[in-house]
Write a protein that holds these residues in place. Structure first.
Motif, PDB file in Angstrom:
ATOM      1  N   TYR A   1      43.807 -15.233  18.247  1.00 46.14           N
ATOM      2  CA  TYR A   1      43.564 -13.957  18.909  1.00 46.14           C
ATOM      3  C   TYR A   1      43.074 -12.983  17.854  1.00 46.14           C
ATOM      4  O   TYR A   1      43.500 -13.055  16.705  1.00 46.14           O
ATOM      5  CB  TYR A   1      44.888 -13.449  19.514  1.00 46.14           C
ATOM      6  CG  TYR A   1      44.805 -12.035  20.000  1.00 46.14           C
ATOM      7  CD1 TYR A   1      44.379 -11.757  21.295  1.00 46.14           C
ATOM      8  CD2 TYR A   1      45.129 -10.965  19.170  1.00 46.14           C
ATOM      9  CE1 TYR A   1      44.287 -10.452  21.734  1.00 46.14           C
ATOM     10  CE2 TYR A   1      45.034  -9.665  19.597  1.00 46.14           C
ATOM     11  CZ  TYR A   1      44.616  -9.406  20.881  1.00 46.14           C
ATOM     12  OH  TYR A   1      44.511  -8.120  21.321  1.00 46.14           O
ATOM     13  N   TYR A   2      42.170 -12.107  18.209  1.00 43.88           N
ATOM     14  CA  TYR A   2      41.784 -11.068  17.252  1.00 43.88           C
ATOM     15  C   TYR A   2      41.288  -9.828  17.968  1.00 43.88           C
ATOM     16  O   TYR A   2      40.976  -9.857  19.160  1.00 43.88           O
ATOM     17  CB  TYR A   2      40.722 -11.582  16.266  1.00 43.88           C
ATOM     18  CG  TYR A   2      39.353 -11.837  16.866  1.00 43.88           C
ATOM     19  CD1 TYR A   2      39.023 -13.075  17.395  1.00 43.88           C
ATOM     20  CD2 TYR A   2      38.385 -10.831  16.891  1.00 43.88           C
ATOM     21  CE1 TYR A   2      37.781 -13.307  17.944  1.00 43.88           C
ATOM     22  CE2 TYR A   2      37.135 -11.057  17.437  1.00 43.88           C
ATOM     23  CZ  TYR A   2      36.839 -12.302  17.967  1.00 43.88           C
ATOM     24  OH  TYR A   2      35.616 -12.525  18.509  1.00 43.88           O
ATOM     25  N   GLU A   3      41.241  -8.726  17.210  1.00 38.91           N
ATOM     26  CA  GLU A   3      40.673  -7.478  17.719  1.00 38.91           C
ATOM     27  C   GLU A   3      39.612  -7.019  16.737  1.00 38.91           C
ATOM     28  O   GLU A   3      39.748  -7.238  15.525  1.00 38.91           O
ATOM     29  CB  GLU A   3      41.771  -6.409  17.830  1.00 38.91           C
ATOM     30  CG  GLU A   3      42.811  -6.769  18.878  1.00 38.91           C
ATOM     31  CD  GLU A   3      43.929  -5.736  19.004  1.00 38.91           C
ATOM     32  OE1 GLU A   3      43.851  -4.673  18.356  1.00 38.91           O
ATOM     33  OE2 GLU A   3      44.877  -6.018  19.740  1.00 38.91           O
TER      34      GLU A   3
ATOM     35  N   MET B   1      44.829 -13.451   6.378  1.00 40.76           N
ATOM     36  CA  MET B   1      45.361 -13.976   7.647  1.00 40.76           C
ATOM     37  C   MET B   1      44.697 -13.441   8.911  1.00 40.76           C
ATOM     38  O   MET B   1      44.702 -14.109   9.940  1.00 40.76           O
ATOM     39  CB  MET B   1      46.860 -13.677   7.717  1.00 40.76           C
ATOM     40  CG  MET B   1      47.648 -14.491   6.748  1.00 40.76           C
ATOM     41  SD  MET B   1      49.383 -14.190   6.924  1.00 40.76           S
ATOM     42  CE  MET B   1      49.688 -14.900   8.520  1.00 40.76           C
ATOM     43  N   ALA B   2      44.153 -12.215   8.859  1.00 46.94           N
ATOM     44  CA  ALA B   2      43.601 -11.635  10.089  1.00 46.94           C
ATOM     45  C   ALA B   2      42.090 -11.828  10.186  1.00 46.94           C
ATOM     46  O   ALA B   2      41.416 -11.105  10.918  1.00 46.94           O
ATOM     47  CB  ALA B   2      43.969 -10.159  10.169  1.00 46.94           C
TER      48      ALA B   2
ATOM     49  N   MET C   1      51.456  -8.367   3.641  1.00 49.42           N
ATOM     50  CA  MET C   1      51.752  -9.059   4.909  1.00 49.42           C
ATOM     51  C   MET C   1      50.608  -9.975   5.322  1.00 49.42           C
ATOM     52  O   MET C   1      50.808 -10.962   6.023  1.00 49.42           O
ATOM     53  CB  MET C   1      51.937  -8.032   6.025  1.00 49.42           C
ATOM     54  CG  MET C   1      53.054  -7.072   5.800  1.00 49.42           C
ATOM     55  SD  MET C   1      54.588  -7.710   6.388  1.00 49.42           S
ATOM     56  CE  MET C   1      54.484  -7.299   8.083  1.00 49.42           C
ATOM     57  N   PHE C   2      49.386  -9.610   4.922  1.00 49.02           N
ATOM     58  CA  PHE C   2      48.215 -10.349   5.402  1.00 49.02           C
ATOM     59  C   PHE C   2      47.726 -11.382   4.391  1.00 49.02           C
ATOM     60  O   PHE C   2      46.732 -12.057   4.628  1.00 49.02           O
ATOM     61  CB  PHE C   2      47.094  -9.360   5.754  1.00 49.02           C
ATOM     62  CG  PHE C   2      47.529  -8.361   6.781  1.00 49.02           C
ATOM     63  CD1 PHE C   2      47.558  -8.707   8.117  1.00 49.02           C
ATOM     64  CD2 PHE C   2      47.964  -7.097   6.418  1.00 49.02           C
ATOM     65  CE1 PHE C   2      47.999  -7.811   9.077  1.00 49.02           C
ATOM     66  CE2 PHE C   2      48.409  -6.185   7.367  1.00 49.02           C
ATOM     67  CZ  PHE C   2      48.422  -6.543   8.698  1.00 49.02           C
TER      68      PHE C   2
ATOM     69  N   PHE D   1      51.706 -10.029  13.243  1.00 51.30           N
ATOM     70  CA  PHE D   1      51.201  -8.794  12.609  1.00 51.30           C
ATOM     71  C   PHE D   1      49.686  -8.872  12.468  1.00 51.30           C
ATOM     72  O   PHE D   1      48.973  -7.937  12.802  1.00 51.30           O
ATOM     73  CB  PHE D   1      51.834  -8.589  11.231  1.00 51.30           C
ATOM     74  CG  PHE D   1      53.094  -7.768  11.268  1.00 51.30           C
ATOM     75  CD1 PHE D   1      53.057  -6.429  11.656  1.00 51.30           C
ATOM     76  CD2 PHE D   1      54.311  -8.310  10.916  1.00 51.30           C
ATOM     77  CE1 PHE D   1      54.212  -5.676  11.707  1.00 51.30           C
ATOM     78  CE2 PHE D   1      55.482  -7.561  10.956  1.00 51.30           C
ATOM     79  CZ  PHE D   1      55.438  -6.237  11.345  1.00 51.30           C
TER      80      PHE D   1
ATOM     81  N   ASN E   1      47.634 -10.566  14.125  1.00 51.61           N
ATOM     82  CA  ASN E   1      46.983 -10.577  15.436  1.00 51.61           C
ATOM     83  C   ASN E   1      47.142  -9.267  16.200  1.00 51.61           C
ATOM     84  O   ASN E   1      46.833  -9.209  17.393  1.00 51.61           O
ATOM     85  CB  ASN E   1      47.554 -11.713  16.291  1.00 51.61           C
ATOM     86  CG  ASN E   1      47.040 -13.068  15.850  1.00 51.61           C
ATOM     87  OD1 ASN E   1      46.207 -13.162  14.970  1.00 51.61           O
ATOM     88  ND2 ASN E   1      47.552 -14.114  16.456  1.00 51.61           N
ATOM     89  N   ASP E   2      47.668  -8.257  15.512  1.00 48.93           N
ATOM     90  CA  ASP E   2      47.855  -6.950  16.155  1.00 48.93           C
ATOM     91  C   ASP E   2      48.772  -7.009  17.373  1.00 48.93           C
ATOM     92  O   ASP E   2      48.622  -6.234  18.305  1.00 48.93           O
ATOM     93  CB  ASP E   2      46.498  -6.344  16.583  1.00 48.93           C
ATOM     94  CG  ASP E   2      45.777  -5.696  15.431  1.00 48.93           C
ATOM     95  OD1 ASP E   2      46.402  -4.887  14.732  1.00 48.93           O
ATOM     96  OD2 ASP E   2      44.590  -6.007  15.231  1.00 48.93           O
ATOM     97  N   ARG E   3      49.716  -7.930  17.371  1.00 51.19           N
ATOM     98  CA  ARG E   3      50.666  -7.999  18.489  1.00 51.19           C
ATOM     99  C   ARG E   3      51.759  -6.951  18.308  1.00 51.19           C
ATOM    100  O   ARG E   3      52.487  -6.645  19.231  1.00 51.19           O
ATOM    101  CB  ARG E   3      51.372  -9.356  18.530  1.00 51.19           C
ATOM    102  CG  ARG E   3      50.466 -10.551  18.388  1.00 51.19           C
ATOM    103  CD  ARG E   3      49.884 -10.949  19.697  1.00 51.19           C
ATOM    104  NE  ARG E   3      49.496 -12.344  19.653  1.00 51.19           N
ATOM    105  CZ  ARG E   3      48.590 -12.866  20.453  1.00 51.19           C
ATOM    106  NH1 ARG E   3      47.997 -12.111  21.359  1.00 51.19           N
ATOM    107  NH2 ARG E   3      48.278 -14.135  20.372  1.00 51.19           N
TER     108      ARG E   3
END
Lengths: 395, 181
Positions: free
Chosen positions: A5-7, A210-211, A375-376, B110, B112-114
């Protein structure tokens, strides 16, 4: 079914290339803005970089109502309050930030105050506090590295409390980013190198952390290619305006990439080193990039290997066995750093900076572990891991 | 048709599961701060009286813990005695379910913006490390590997078993005390 999933979000109009500044009056008029205020710093003004911006507006009959040129390198809440006061007194209706990260962040923070009201910018600190669009806001970057012209974040120091206040909202994104090669043409070699390495790091971390997502990947790889192809050419010929434009575009593209996929350990260590040793951000990025990639290697082997195509071109990529591409990518970045050291003595190790003491490494590691960007990072980082990277980056 | 009929039941079950997991996690956070020195070294850095919340937006299940000093955490259930200092919020119950059923790692959620962080990000990073350590102790290694970014190589089996037993015992005791009260 995949869990992926991504934005991705970037509504900033990018106005880039020859005579881009001359588009400012038309674009401002399109947003019903007639009384712009320029927010900048003394260095930008002294370098004569405001002149083409002012001339472009005046030629179209658009008067710059006010110019605030005293933004410090680390902007503060009181500076933001002062500028908002000038904005209101002069009845301005829009802001043009001209400069590097500090001027742009200040412009974003001023826009919050003049749009939302009040004098206390700290009230709006945090994520998602803003609920309404702000006043028209344009950014003209004068460095090619931060990418702040396309990020939804600003950091302002609260000098009374001695803390840095973060502001995050999509409403902070400028209406337009104006990328004109004239604005970076006189950038000194040392800053050209450090800011380009900043852009390279944004793109590399965006592509390996990670994102990462397909859209940010596209921006990241394009940015890496532009930096790899143009940086040394610009270092050898600073008046190469085509090369300057390539670097400026790379910075914006890397900014779009990392603001949508975040960054990792290079930034955690870089933020901590900046806070403790007061080294420029771009330099910190350049210092840590290869060592962090080595640390993350086994988690990012595939994407890092792909980057070789954009770092070294198709010949080197195709001549390198797939299993070796990640290592060769790191070598390419090291080679670039060596070339920059040769041209402008951009430090490659913490020791070479002459501003970091070996006994500060513990504090840097400790602070880095609490940085949000960790975190990423694709690998979990312990204190011992951070220290190991710092020791490798030491000398 | 059948799926449509089952939908409300599935939603209810998912919500109940998340509520139960928050109850267990809240108590387990209190317990791990009592049995594990590494955790206390993390939580000691939080200000005394610091209130941490995990919540499902907008008004879903939540857990609240307080740092009472010297690294010790106290579970407050789902009611905070005063405004919280740090809130980690899942955007939807479905996202909380993904994480709490170990289908998605916290770090991936985090990325994945969840989830959103409201408060000091550095404390959020610290609390995430504590949650990871907790999951590494109380979950079987195979499941823990699905929950945390990297299963800590430093946690050896005897330490894991002993710590997990002590944490579960404390959680069970707390549940019994709550029922009695």
């Amino acid at each position: 079914m995949t869990n992926k999933y991504y934005e991705f979000f970037c509504p900033v109009k990018v106005i880039a290339g020859k005579a881009a500044l001359e588009h400012i009056p038309y674009e401002l008029t399109g947003l019903a803005a007639k009384r712009p205020m320029i927010v900048t710093d003394k260095g930008v003004r002294a370098a004569g970089l405001l002149d083409p911006v002012i001339a472009a507006c005046e030629e179209s009959g658009l008067e710059i109502v006010s110019i605030y040129d005293d933004v410090p390198p680390d902007s503060s809440t009181s500076v933001v309050k002062d500028i908002a006061g000038v904005y209101r007194k002069e009845k301005c209706d829009s802001i043009i930030a001209v400069g590097g990260g500090s001027a742009i962040d200040t412009g974003k923070a001023v826009n919050i105050l003049v749009s939302e009201g009040g004098d206390n910018i700290a009230k709006y600190s945090g994520a998602g506090v803003l609920k309404h669009p702000l006043k028209p806001f344009f950014v003209v970057p004068t460095t090619a590295g931060t990418g702040s012209e396309v990020t939804s974040v600003a950091v302002i120091t609260d000098e009374k409390k001695g803390v840095k206040l973060p502001f995050t909202s999509s409403f902070l994104l400028p209406n337009a980013a104006i990328i004109d090669p004239r604005m970076t043409l006189t950038l000194p070699p040392h800053i050209t190198a450090a800011t380009a390495m900043d852009a390279l790091t944004h793109a590399t971390e965006a592509f390996t952390c990670m994102a990462k997502n397909p859209l940010s990947d596209a921006y990241a790889t394009a940015a890496i290619k532009k930096v790899s192809q143009s940086l040394l050419a610009v270092m050898d010929n600073p008046k190469d305006s085509d090369g300057r434009l390539e670097l400026a575009q790379a910075s914006t593209m890397a900014g779009i990439a990392f603001s949508n996929s975040m960054v990792g350990l290079v930034h955690s260590l870089g933020h901590a080193t900046g806070a403790i040793c007061h080294l420029p951000h771009g330099l910190c990025m350049s210092l840590y990039l290869p060592y962090v990639l080595e640390f993350n290697l086994e988690s990012i082997r595939e994407p890092l290997g792909e980057l070789l195509l954009h770092l070294e071109g198709p010949e080197v990529y195709s001549a390198t066995p797939a299993s070796r591409r990640a290592e060769v990518s790191i070598s390419a970045i090291r080679k670039l750093r060596d070339a920059l050291y040769k041209r402008c003595e951009l430090p490659r190790t913490l020791k070479e900076t002459g501003k970091v003491l070996e006994n500060q490494l513990e504090s840097i590691a400790k602070l880095a572990l609490d940085d949000g960007s960790i975190m990423f990072n694709p690998r979990e980082v312990s204190h011992e891991d951070a220290m190991a990277v710092l020791r490798r980056a030491w000398a | 048709m059948m799926v449509k009929r089952l939908q409300p039941m599935m939603s209810h079950a998912r919500r109940s599961y998340v509520e139960l997991m928050f109850q267990v996690m809240g108590r387990a956070l209190q317990a791990i701060s009592e049995v594990d020195e590494t955790t206390r070294n993390e939580t000691r850095e939080l200000p005394e009286g610091f209130l941490f919340e995990m919540q499902v937006m907008p008004n879903g299940p939540k857990l609240i813990v307080e740092h009472t000093g010297n690294g010790k955490l106290l579970f407050h259930g789902d009611e905070a005695p005063r405004p919280v200092d740090l809130s980690i919020q899942f955007k939807h119950i479905a996202h909380a379910f993904l994480v709490l059923s170990f289908q998605e790692k916290t770090s991936v959620a985090f990325a994945n913006d969840r989830m959103l962080v409201d408060g000091d990000v550095s404390y959020a990073v610290r609390m995430t490390r504590v949650l990871n350590r907790l999951e590494s102790f109380i979950l079987p290694k195979l499941i823990a590997e699905r929950a945390v970014k990297e299963y800590p190589a430093t946690i050896k089996l005897p330490e894991k078993l002993i710590s997990a037993a002590r944490i579960y015992l404390k959680v069970a005791t707390q549940f019994v005390e709550t029922v009695r009260a």
